[in-house]
Design a protein around this motif. Structure first.
Motif, mmCIF file in Angstrom:
data_model
loop_
_atom_site.group_PDB
_atom_site.id
_atom_site.type_symbol
_atom_site.label_atom_id
_atom_site.label_comp_id
_atom_site.label_asym_id
_atom_site.label_seq_id
_atom_site.Cartn_x
_atom_site.Cartn_y
_atom_site.Cartn_z
ATOM 1 N N ARG A 109 148.704 105.140 117.982
ATOM 2 C CA ARG A 109 148.139 105.819 119.158
ATOM 3 C C ARG A 109 148.649 107.245 119.254
ATOM 4 N NH1 ARG A 109 144.173 105.986 123.022
ATOM 5 N NH2 ARG A 109 144.125 103.705 123.060
ATOM 6 N N THR A 113 146.320 110.661 118.936
ATOM 7 C CA THR A 113 146.288 111.692 119.976
ATOM 8 C C THR A 113 146.604 113.068 119.400
ATOM 9 O OG1 THR A 113 146.921 110.109 121.701
ATOM 10 C CG2 THR A 113 147.332 112.442 122.157
ATOM 11 N N GLU A 125 147.411 114.677 126.825
ATOM 12 C CA GLU A 125 147.835 113.323 126.509
ATOM 13 C C GLU A 125 146.666 112.365 126.689
ATOM 14 O OE1 GLU A 125 150.681 112.225 125.240
ATOM 15 O OE2 GLU A 125 151.325 114.314 125.089
ATOM 16 N N ALA A 126 146.697 111.300 125.928
ATOM 17 C CA ALA A 126 145.637 110.305 126.022
ATOM 18 C C ALA A 126 145.790 109.484 127.296
ATOM 19 C CB ALA A 126 145.669 109.390 124.801
ATOM 20 N N GLU A 127 144.666 109.117 127.860
ATOM 21 C CA GLU A 127 144.619 108.160 128.957
ATOM 22 C C GLU A 127 143.863 106.946 128.423
ATOM 23 O OE1 GLU A 127 142.809 110.105 132.269
ATOM 24 O OE2 GLU A 127 144.276 111.743 132.307
ATOM 25 N N PRO A 128 144.575 106.043 127.764
ATOM 26 C CA PRO A 128 143.910 104.960 127.028
ATOM 27 C C PRO A 128 142.927 104.192 127.894
ATOM 28 C CG PRO A 128 146.251 104.991 126.539
ATOM 29 C CD PRO A 128 146.035 105.957 127.661
ATOM 30 N N GLU A 129 141.762 103.980 127.324
ATOM 31 C CA GLU A 129 140.705 103.258 128.022
ATOM 32 C C GLU A 129 139.939 102.428 126.997
ATOM 33 O OE1 GLU A 129 136.780 104.108 130.817
ATOM 34 O OE2 GLU A 129 138.014 105.777 130.109
ATOM 35 N N LYS A 154 138.496 114.845 124.919
ATOM 36 C CA LYS A 154 139.133 113.871 125.817
ATOM 37 C C LYS A 154 138.632 112.455 125.542
ATOM 38 C CE LYS A 154 139.632 112.489 130.639
ATOM 39 N NZ LYS A 154 140.874 111.777 130.313
ATOM 40 N N ARG A 157 139.970 111.282 122.226
ATOM 41 C CA ARG A 157 141.425 111.088 122.322
ATOM 42 C C ARG A 157 141.751 109.797 123.085
ATOM 43 N NH1 ARG A 157 143.263 116.105 124.796
ATOM 44 N NH2 ARG A 157 142.617 115.126 126.741
ATOM 45 N N ASP A 158 141.062 109.573 124.199
ATOM 46 C CA ASP A 158 141.335 108.402 125.025
ATOM 47 C C ASP A 158 140.938 107.099 124.339
ATOM 48 O OD1 ASP A 158 142.206 110.177 126.923
ATOM 49 O OD2 ASP A 158 140.494 109.938 128.266
#
Length: 266
Positions: A109, A113, A125-129, A154, A157-158
């Motif tokens: 991860r 990113t 930064e990633a906002e994992p989804e 974004k 990345r996420d």
């Protein structure tokens, strides 16, 4: 050099053999193989499983050879009567540093990113989804069509590597179909340079670090049913959707137009 000094040097060298590092590398390969196996179930593109398997085989062979080398050192020391623990070094010289610690395993991860940020020339930064690959693909197409580089980076990345590696399997059939519509026939390898030149600016508007050769490799993989675009999964994923969006904007050329152009050149 006396026997004790020789024994100390040989045992220090044996202790420095990078077996722990190879174990760490194999754990990383195993994690990557698990992810690629999952991705291959939803993709008709070659995702590198055979290359990864071959790399693990070479790594296993290297571990075997290192183990044999360590055993050979022990056998030699026993033969010269220097078996047992290595004598503690005295204070007459500098102490030899111990073997370095094994490197920490790579976090997929974190790597994803950083790599996506680098390719898109963005920070964040990633906002994992978690969302399905088709939804991600459609959202990336929308961002690419609007020229929204921030949203494109974004979303990619996420998504993380688990979903991102599935994008080429969705993108390449569309790239091939759109190339055929543009050319008025099925594309072949000779069409790749021209298609690259027509799409490069639009691709690099959203993925600035995508080089011309990378776009050409993606087109070749899609249009000639090649075996992949190298070993950078993040770059391949980043190029796919924006390349589809760029191909959408190319004018369609009927087969008769192509024949007329050929006749005029003749």
């Amino acid at each position: 050099m006396d026997v004790a000094a020789l024994a100390g040097s040989l045992r220090a060298l044996a202790a420095d053999l990078p077996l722990p590092a190879l174990d760490t590398a194999d754990h990383c390969f195993e994690a990557a193989q698990t992810e690629l196996t999952e991705a291959s179930r939803e993709s008709n593109a070659e995702v590198g499983l055979h290359k990864l398997g071959a790399a693990r085989e070479r790594l296993a062979a290297a571990r075997t050879r290192l183990g044999e080398a360590a055993e050979a050192v022990d056998d030699y020391l026993a033969a010269i009567g220097a078996g047992g623990a290595v004598p503690v070094q005295g204070g007459t010289g500098p102490a030899r540093p111990g073997p370095s610690a094994a490197p920490a395993p790579v976090d997929p991860r974190r790597w994803w990113t950083d790599r996506v940020n680098e390719l898109c020339d963005r920070d964040g930064e990633a906002e994992p989804e978690k969302f399905p690959p088709t939804r991600l693909f459609n959202e990336l197409l929308k961002a690419a069509g609007e020229g929204n580089a921030d949203a494109y980076c974004k979303r990619l990345r996420d998504a993380g590597p688990e979903t991102g590696v599935k994008l080429p399997g969705l993108a390449w059939p569309l790239v091939r179909s759109l190339a055929a519509e543009h050319l008025g026939r099925n594309p072949n390898a000779s069409d790749v340079p021209g298609l690259r030149d027509k799409c490069l600016a639009k691709v690099r508007a959203l993925v600035p670090k995508a080089e011309p050769v990378h776009v050409a490799e993606a087109l070749a993989s899609a249009c000639t049913l090649g075996v992949g675009t190298g070993d950078d999964a993040a770059r391949t994923a980043a190029i796919g959707p924006v390349l589809v969006a760029a191909m959408h904007r190319l004018p369609r050329q009927a087969p008769s137009d192509e024949r007329s152009t050929t006749d005029r050149r003749a």
